[in-house]
Design a protein around this motif. Sequence first.
Motif, PDB file in Angstrom:
ATOM      1  N   ARG A   1     108.981 -53.915  25.417  1.00 36.43           N
ATOM      2  CA  ARG A   1     109.827 -53.153  26.331  1.00 36.43           C
ATOM      3  C   ARG A   1     109.611 -51.648  26.174  1.00 36.43           C
ATOM      4  O   ARG A   1     109.678 -50.899  27.142  1.00 36.43           O
ATOM      5  CB  ARG A   1     111.298 -53.486  26.097  1.00 36.43           C
ATOM      6  N   ALA A   2     109.349 -51.222  24.958  1.00 40.17           N
ATOM      7  CA  ALA A   2     109.123 -49.796  24.715  1.00 40.17           C
ATOM      8  C   ALA A   2     107.863 -49.320  25.425  1.00 40.17           C
ATOM      9  O   ALA A   2     107.855 -48.248  26.052  1.00 40.17           O
ATOM     10  CB  ALA A   2     109.015 -49.527  23.214  1.00 40.17           C
ATOM     11  N   HIS A   3     106.798 -50.099  25.353  1.00 41.72           N
ATOM     12  CA  HIS A   3     105.558 -49.715  26.023  1.00 41.72           C
ATOM     13  C   HIS A   3     105.748 -49.704  27.544  1.00 41.72           C
ATOM     14  O   HIS A   3     105.236 -48.814  28.234  1.00 41.72           O
ATOM     15  CB  HIS A   3     104.434 -50.667  25.618  1.00 41.72           C
ATOM     16  N   GLU A   4     106.481 -50.679  28.058  1.00 40.02           N
ATOM     17  CA  GLU A   4     106.743 -50.706  29.495  1.00 40.02           C
ATOM     18  C   GLU A   4     107.542 -49.476  29.928  1.00 40.02           C
ATOM     19  O   GLU A   4     107.258 -48.871  30.968  1.00 40.02           O
ATOM     20  CB  GLU A   4     107.523 -51.976  29.846  1.00 40.02           C
ATOM     21  N   LEU A   5     108.524 -49.119  29.133  1.00 35.03           N
ATOM     22  CA  LEU A   5     109.356 -47.965  29.465  1.00 35.03           C
ATOM     23  C   LEU A   5     108.542 -46.677  29.435  1.00 35.03           C
ATOM     24  O   LEU A   5     108.632 -45.844  30.350  1.00 35.03           O
ATOM     25  CB  LEU A   5     110.530 -47.879  28.486  1.00 35.03           C
TER      26      LEU A   5
ATOM     27  N   VAL B   1     125.239 -43.346  32.202  1.00 36.28           N
ATOM     28  CA  VAL B   1     124.994 -42.505  33.369  1.00 36.28           C
ATOM     29  C   VAL B   1     123.535 -42.674  33.773  1.00 36.28           C
ATOM     30  O   VAL B   1     122.643 -42.789  32.926  1.00 36.28           O
ATOM     31  CB  VAL B   1     125.309 -41.028  33.041  1.00 36.28           C
ATOM     32  N   GLU B   2     123.276 -42.718  35.072  1.00 39.72           N
ATOM     33  CA  GLU B   2     121.910 -42.936  35.565  1.00 39.72           C
ATOM     34  C   GLU B   2     120.926 -41.967  34.901  1.00 39.72           C
ATOM     35  O   GLU B   2     121.263 -40.799  34.664  1.00 39.72           O
ATOM     36  CB  GLU B   2     121.863 -42.717  37.077  1.00 39.72           C
ATOM     37  N   PRO B   3     119.695 -42.426  34.595  1.00 39.55           N
ATOM     38  CA  PRO B   3     118.713 -41.514  33.998  1.00 39.55           C
ATOM     39  C   PRO B   3     118.535 -40.268  34.850  1.00 39.55           C
ATOM     40  O   PRO B   3     118.437 -40.343  36.071  1.00 39.55           O
ATOM     41  CB  PRO B   3     117.427 -42.353  33.972  1.00 39.55           C
TER      42      PRO B   3
ATOM     43  N   ASP C   1     123.757 -53.811  21.643  1.00 41.68           N
ATOM     44  CA  ASP C   1     124.000 -54.750  22.732  1.00 41.68           C
ATOM     45  C   ASP C   1     124.097 -54.031  24.078  1.00 41.68           C
ATOM     46  O   ASP C   1     123.606 -54.527  25.103  1.00 41.68           O
ATOM     47  CB  ASP C   1     125.289 -55.532  22.476  1.00 41.68           C
ATOM     48  N   ALA C   2     124.737 -52.845  24.071  1.00 47.95           N
ATOM     49  CA  ALA C   2     124.838 -52.070  25.314  1.00 47.95           C
ATOM     50  C   ALA C   2     123.465 -51.663  25.817  1.00 47.95           C
ATOM     51  O   ALA C   2     123.183 -51.727  27.022  1.00 47.95           O
ATOM     52  CB  ALA C   2     125.718 -50.835  25.089  1.00 47.95           C
ATOM     53  N   PHE C   3     122.590 -51.276  24.903  1.00 49.30           N
ATOM     54  CA  PHE C   3     121.220 -50.941  25.309  1.00 49.30           C
ATOM     55  C   PHE C   3     120.477 -52.183  25.781  1.00 49.30           C
ATOM     56  O   PHE C   3     119.648 -52.114  26.698  1.00 49.30           O
ATOM     57  CB  PHE C   3     120.469 -50.267  24.152  1.00 49.30           C
ATOM     58  N   GLY C   4     120.773 -53.326  25.184  1.00 49.13           N
ATOM     59  CA  GLY C   4     120.144 -54.559  25.637  1.00 49.13           C
ATOM     60  C   GLY C   4     120.497 -54.882  27.069  1.00 49.13           C
ATOM     61  O   GLY C   4     119.660 -55.361  27.841  1.00 49.13           O
ATOM     62  N   VAL C   5     121.745 -54.611  27.446  1.00 51.30           N
ATOM     63  CA  VAL C   5     122.176 -54.818  28.829  1.00 51.30           C
ATOM     64  C   VAL C   5     121.484 -53.829  29.753  1.00 51.30           C
ATOM     65  O   VAL C   5     120.972 -54.186  30.824  1.00 51.30           O
ATOM     66  CB  VAL C   5     123.711 -54.680  28.941  1.00 51.30           C
ATOM     67  N   ALA C   6     121.440 -52.562  29.339  1.00 56.80           N
ATOM     68  CA  ALA C   6     120.909 -51.510  30.211  1.00 56.80           C
ATOM     69  C   ALA C   6     119.394 -51.525  30.311  1.00 56.80           C
ATOM     70  O   ALA C   6     118.836 -51.179  31.361  1.00 56.80           O
ATOM     71  CB  ALA C   6     121.385 -50.151  29.713  1.00 56.80           C
ATOM     72  N   PHE C   7     118.708 -51.913  29.238  1.00 57.89           N
ATOM     73  CA  PHE C   7     117.244 -51.824  29.198  1.00 57.89           C
ATOM     74  C   PHE C   7     116.599 -53.185  28.942  1.00 57.89           C
ATOM     75  O   PHE C   7     115.498 -53.251  28.412  1.00 57.89           O
ATOM     76  CB  PHE C   7     116.805 -50.836  28.117  1.00 57.89           C
ATOM     77  N   GLY C   8     117.248 -54.240  29.344  1.00 56.27           N
ATOM     78  CA  GLY C   8     116.717 -55.563  29.073  1.00 56.27           C
ATOM     79  C   GLY C   8     115.373 -55.841  29.709  1.00 56.27           C
ATOM     80  O   GLY C   8     114.581 -56.627  29.201  1.00 56.27           O
ATOM     81  N   SER C   9     115.083 -55.138  30.825  1.00 58.06           N
ATOM     82  CA  SER C   9     113.815 -55.386  31.522  1.00 58.06           C
ATOM     83  C   SER C   9     112.712 -54.430  31.107  1.00 58.06           C
ATOM     84  O   SER C   9     111.600 -54.497  31.621  1.00 58.06           O
ATOM     85  CB  SER C   9     114.025 -55.271  33.033  1.00 58.06           C
TER      86      SER C   9
ATOM     87  N   ALA D   1     111.161 -51.445  31.672  1.00 57.94           N
ATOM     88  CA  ALA D   1     110.928 -50.266  32.500  1.00 57.94           C
ATOM     89  C   ALA D   1     112.143 -49.881  33.326  1.00 57.94           C
ATOM     90  O   ALA D   1     112.431 -48.704  33.534  1.00 57.94           O
ATOM     91  CB  ALA D   1     109.724 -50.498  33.416  1.00 57.94           C
ATOM     92  N   GLY D   2     112.879 -50.871  33.805  1.00 58.75           N
ATOM     93  CA  GLY D   2     114.023 -50.583  34.649  1.00 58.75           C
ATOM     94  C   GLY D   2     115.291 -50.372  33.847  1.00 58.75           C
ATOM     95  O   GLY D   2     115.433 -50.876  32.733  1.00 58.75           O
ATOM     96  N   VAL D   3     116.225 -49.617  34.408  1.00 60.24           N
ATOM     97  CA  VAL D   3     117.510 -49.385  33.760  1.00 60.24           C
ATOM     98  C   VAL D   3     118.592 -50.020  34.621  1.00 60.24           C
ATOM     99  O   VAL D   3     118.777 -49.657  35.781  1.00 60.24           O
ATOM    100  CB  VAL D   3     117.790 -47.877  33.587  1.00 60.24           C
ATOM    101  N   THR D   4     119.300 -50.988  34.048  1.00 60.59           N
ATOM    102  CA  THR D   4     120.375 -51.643  34.774  1.00 60.59           C
ATOM    103  C   THR D   4     121.594 -50.718  34.813  1.00 60.59           C
ATOM    104  O   THR D   4     122.058 -50.275  33.759  1.00 60.59           O
ATOM    105  CB  THR D   4     120.749 -52.972  34.093  1.00 60.59           C
TER     106      THR D   4
END
Length: 358
Positions: A238-242, A216-218, A198-206, A208-211
């Motif tokens: 999302r994996a391909h976008e990232l 800690v910031e990438p 769930d934490a990763f879902g919040v941080a990487f929901g979009s 390519a972008g990291v919320t």
Amino acid sequence: MGFDIPEVPGVLTADQVAATGAAIAAMQEPSGALPWFPGGKTDPWDHVESAMALSVTGFHEEALAAYRWSAREQRVDGSWGIEYRGGRVVDPNIDSNFCAYLAVGVWHHFCVSGSTDFLVEMWPTVRAAVDLVCRFQRADGAFRWAADGQSLEMFDEALITGNASILQSLDCAVRITREMDDDEARARWSAAQARLADAFGVAFGSGAGVTPGVFVEPSSHSMDWYYPVLGGAVRDDRAHELIDSRWDEFVVAGKGIRCIDHRPWVTGAETSELALALEAIGRVDAATVLLDDIGHLRDPDGSYWTGLVYADGKRWPVEKSCWTSAAVVLAADALSRCSGGNGIFRDVRLPTEVGVAP
């Protein structure tokens, strides 16, 4: 009875992969420890990765010795120090990811060998380690990265790479609980994995972008880019976008990938791990090219140099690291789908994907 060794046509023959396994085995200390290089330090995470490569290349006794080193060196609280050298603890502090990763190695060796006896032998060590790691989880689901080795006072920061690896470790730990028929541990660890997902879902929901706000910031290191995919936290579109979002920052055609985005330095382990991440999401051709690209790091003895500063053509650091060779072997195994453990990264499943309620 023979043992099949991975091969990647046009890139690595089975004999070459076997030679890499032999090079790793040659670095092993009498205690079973697998240091970075002969006389160098041993850390619990890279030690396990190197043991996994020994399993894949048929050095099962050496792999067993490595895992038994982990069992012997485990402290009463379930932890290991961050660094060992010459049989001594050099850095007694605790890295949560380092402690969690044993579950990946143990499950992997079971998948390769089929030995239930091994799983039973290592189960107390795995259980103590994962129970300790779960104490590092924050209320938002992310895991704190480190603690003082004596007081267990924790640093509150949660790192992207470490958390992605812990997600995979929890997946393997839950799989082990099924074999050990431990419903109580399975329920707790599945819940911890679900909260982390769930934490990763919040941080990487979009994708390519990291919320901001969870991790800690990438950083400028490539691991923070691809590890959410490698650890199974970000998959599907999302994996391909990232991966596509920073491809040009890190990938150097014909040489491998940069370890750090702004430096002309390619490294074999990071390149191999990106290949594993790509293979896990079906980009097999790109993964194969990357593994081929780091052929310039291969030594005639089968081992791999850690990296190359391509701006001046110099190897740096001047070492043939055990874990770089190990990452190459694991990438070759995934691409060839050879050993029983070839899907250790590809097959990461979250609790909701296997019907386990958090």
